[in-house]
Enzyme design. Structure first.
Site, mmCIF file in Angstrom:
data_model
loop_
_atom_site.group_PDB
_atom_site.id
_atom_site.type_symbol
_atom_site.label_atom_id
_atom_site.label_comp_id
_atom_site.label_asym_id
_atom_site.label_seq_id
_atom_site.Cartn_x
_atom_site.Cartn_y
_atom_site.Cartn_z
ATOM 1 C CG ASP A 81 37.674 45.315 39.233
ATOM 2 O OD1 ASP A 81 37.125 46.434 39.226
ATOM 3 O OD2 ASP A 81 37.290 44.375 39.939
ATOM 4 C CB CYS A 122 33.591 45.914 33.265
ATOM 5 S SG CYS A 122 34.340 45.714 31.622
ATOM 6 C CG ASP A 123 35.473 42.918 36.813
ATOM 7 O OD1 ASP A 123 35.323 42.791 35.593
ATOM 8 O OD2 ASP A 123 36.443 42.443 37.420
ATOM 9 C CE LYS A 124 34.068 44.140 42.007
ATOM 10 N NZ LYS A 124 34.956 43.819 40.876
ATOM 11 C CB CYS A 195 39.226 40.733 30.291
ATOM 12 S SG CYS A 195 40.017 42.316 30.621
ATOM 13 C CD GLU A 491 39.038 41.699 41.316
ATOM 14 O OE1 GLU A 491 37.867 41.459 41.021
ATOM 15 O OE2 GLU A 491 39.916 41.970 40.470
ATOM 16 C CB SER A 517 41.159 39.008 39.369
ATOM 17 O OG SER A 517 40.892 38.974 37.986
#
EC number: 4.2.1.9
Length: 616
Positions: A81, A122-124, A195, A491, A517
């Protein structure tokens, strides 16, 4: 007694062709009675949170084989992202969640796998794999790649901690020199891993722990630390035990829907509110609950948000603490321990280790455990060495952070705030709700009223912010960026970041039917539902309209009469086939994204696909 799914392809004379192909992958006669376990990896060189996962699937597979299973690895896609942010690439991020979930279903069902180990980060990727796991409902264990170490650099003779968001803010701040911006950029992301703040990736990995689908320490133990290897080794062993328990002992408690029950979802959301997690987690938990056929809605989240305090504060809400500090304070189970003592958790839940919540806390809560090995694990710390290698260091803090009065994790009596880190707001242009990360909102702007500055794309808003067209007191409205309208629900990290760069971080609000985000802080309100493209009243807001935000009372209001709102809706409908679409935006949307948009629901439903359109 359930039969092994894999027997469909490994037993019977009519499956000679399938067995011939299995043999070509290395299987032998001795393997055809064993459970076939999918190792669902997500290695990619595009994403720092996944760049170190290449060999970790093999690590898990070796343990599966040693424990009496057959391991078969495959990979999913993974979108970064942060790299996709601020341009057309972000349109693909949320839709990738559905692709990941579907690809896992396709592979596992096509090959009749019996169970899974999901290696995410990570995110998704974690949400996509979680959705697939609950959809398939076969034994599963999650083990993620782990958080990145916080960046560190020396500014004004002081060592400060950094993360990705700092690099973005300073890069856009005209008052920051090129030299300093470059220094921060080079220091912000020093290692592999997700992150380093309580952004979406780390929030979701913490939540899989609270759901019971991953092992203690999964959410907070650094990617670089040698201790994390044990999570992968144990996952390989444990998944075989869970698989045999289900298929050979008819023990359905090993299935993910029985572990991640509604009570577990409530615990996960309680954790999220208490730790000030990313607002994206709301979207993903709602989606996962639908896959599990659990009645868990925005209403449940609203109720929890009104009674759960904020017990942990981490970047981006503060620069004092990052995930390495959360781990030192006891990680997810440190927070859950405080919530349990406050009487805020459902205790009748179990995890993939077969332990109840009280049993897990007794062993893994640093405030009560007598296990020196557990205390040692939570002292695992950063090395401060740039690397892309997993398990590459063995540094430890000298002490744990067990200060529940002024440390990273607080007790109920010393909570950062009596209100939790997330809140659901309702009003006349968010009838189905919207979300704000209250952990990142300054106390001075918990109530805010100002005139709207309306933009129909993120790009238009960014140009206005950087061009000085947004001033103190404004409420920036970015619409037609929802799941359907974007499409893809981008985002809005760049607009919120640039507001800070322009000195407006505590002087403006930002409202959108898009999302934020996990790195976002400030008065940033997203997930407005219904979205503009679905006929939501956010579409009728005009420049200069006054908007009132009241977080303590969970309200958000467009200060127009009902008659004026009705008249504007009528005018919008009069546009015919152009109704509820942006007026002046030019955006190239691919066939793949149009297909996603055709089925997408608004954020209050988790932005999942509308099954009713498929007759389901």
């Amino acid at each position: 007694m359930p039969k092994y799914r894999s027997a469909t392809t490994t037993h019977g004379r009519n499956m000679a062709g399938a067995r011939a192909l299995w043999r070509a992958t290395g299987m032998t006669d001795a393997d055809f009675g064993k459970p076939i376990i999918a190792v669902v990896n997500s290695f990619t060189q595009f994403v720092p949170g996944h760049v170190h996962l290449r060999d970790l699937g093999k690590l898990v597979a070796e343990q599966i084989e040693a424990a009496g299973g057959v391991a078969k690895e495959f990979n999913t896609i993974a979108v970064d992202d942060g790299i996709a942010m601020g341009h057309g690439g972000m349109l693909y991020s949320l839709p990738s969640r559905e692709l990941i979930a579907d690809s896992v279903e396709y592979m596992v069902n096509a090959h009749c796998a019996d169970a899974m180990v999901c290696i995410s980060n990570c995110d998704k990727i974690t949400p996509g794999m979680l959705m697939a796991s609950l959809r398939l409902n076969i034994p599963v264990i999650f083990v993620s790649g782990g958080p990145m170490e916080a960046g560190k650099t020396k500014l004004s003779d002081k060592i400060i901690k950094l993360d990705l968001v700092d690099a973005m803010i300073q890069g856009a701040d005209p008052k920051v020199s090129d030299e300093q911006s470059n220094q921060v950029e080079r220091s912000a992301c020093p290692t592999c891993g997700s992150c380093s703040g309580m952004f979406t990736a780390n929030s979701m990995n913490c939540l899989t722990e609270a759901l019971g689908l991953s092992q203690p320490g999964n959410g907070s133990l650094l990617a670089t630390h040698a201790d994390r290897k044990e999570l992968f080794l144990n996952a390989g062993k444990r998944i075989v035990e869970l698989t045999k328990r289900y298929y050979e002992q008819d023990d359905a408690s090993a299935l993910p829907r029985n572990i991640a029950s509604k009570a577990a979802f409530e615990n996960a959301m309680t954790l999220d509110i208490a730790m000030g997690g990313s607002t994206n987690t709301v979207l993903h938990l709602l989606a996962a609950a639908q896959e599990a056929e659990i009645d868990f809605t925005m209403s449940d989240i609203d109720k929890l948000s009104r009674k759960v305090p904020q017990l942990c504060k981490v970047a981006p809400s503060t620069q004092k603490y990052h995930m390495e500090d959360v781990h030192r304070a006891g990680g997810v189970l440190g927070i859950l321990g405080e919530l349990d003592r406050a009487g805020l958790l459902n205790r009748d839940v179990k995890n993939v280790l077969g332990l109840t919540l009280p049993q897990t806390l007794e062993q893994y809560d640093v405030m009560v455990t007598q296990d020196d090995a557990v205390k040692k694990m939570f002292r695992a710390g950063p090395a401060g060495i740039r690397t892309t290698q997993a398990f590459s260091q063995d540094c430890r803090w000298d002490t744990l952070d067990d200060d529940r009065a002024e440390g990273c994790i607080r007790s109920l009596e010393h909570a950062y705030s009596k209100d939790g880190g997330l809140a659901v707001l309702y009003g006349n242009f968010a009838e189905n709700g919207c979300i704000v990360k209250t952990a990142g909102v300054d106390d001075s702007i918990l109530k805010f009223t100002g005139p709207a500055k309306v933009y129909e794309s993120q790009d238009e808003a960014v140009d206005a912010i950087l061009g000085g067209k947004v001033v103190e007191g404004d409420v920036v409205v970015i619409r037609y960026e929802g799941p359907k309208g974007g499409p893809g629900m981008q985002e809005m990290l760049y607009p919120t970041t640039f507001l800070k760069s322009m000195g407006l971080g505590k002087a403006c609000a930002l409202i959108t039917d898009g999302r934020f985000s996990g790195g976002t802080s400030g008065l940033s309100i997203g997930h407005v539902s219904p979205e503009a493209a679905s006929g939501g009243n956010i579409a009728i807001i005009e420049d200069g309209d006054m908007i009132a935000i009241d977080i303590p009372n969970r309200g958000i209001q467009l200060q127009l009469s009902d008659a004026e709102i009705a008249a504007r809706r009528e005018a919008q409908e009069a546009r015919g086939d152009k109704a509820w679409t942006p007026k002046d935006r030019e955006r190239q949307v691919s066939f793949a994204l149009r297909a996603y948009a055709s089925l997408a629901t608004s954020a209050d439903k988790g932005a999942v696909r509308d099954k009713s359109k498929l007759g389901g």
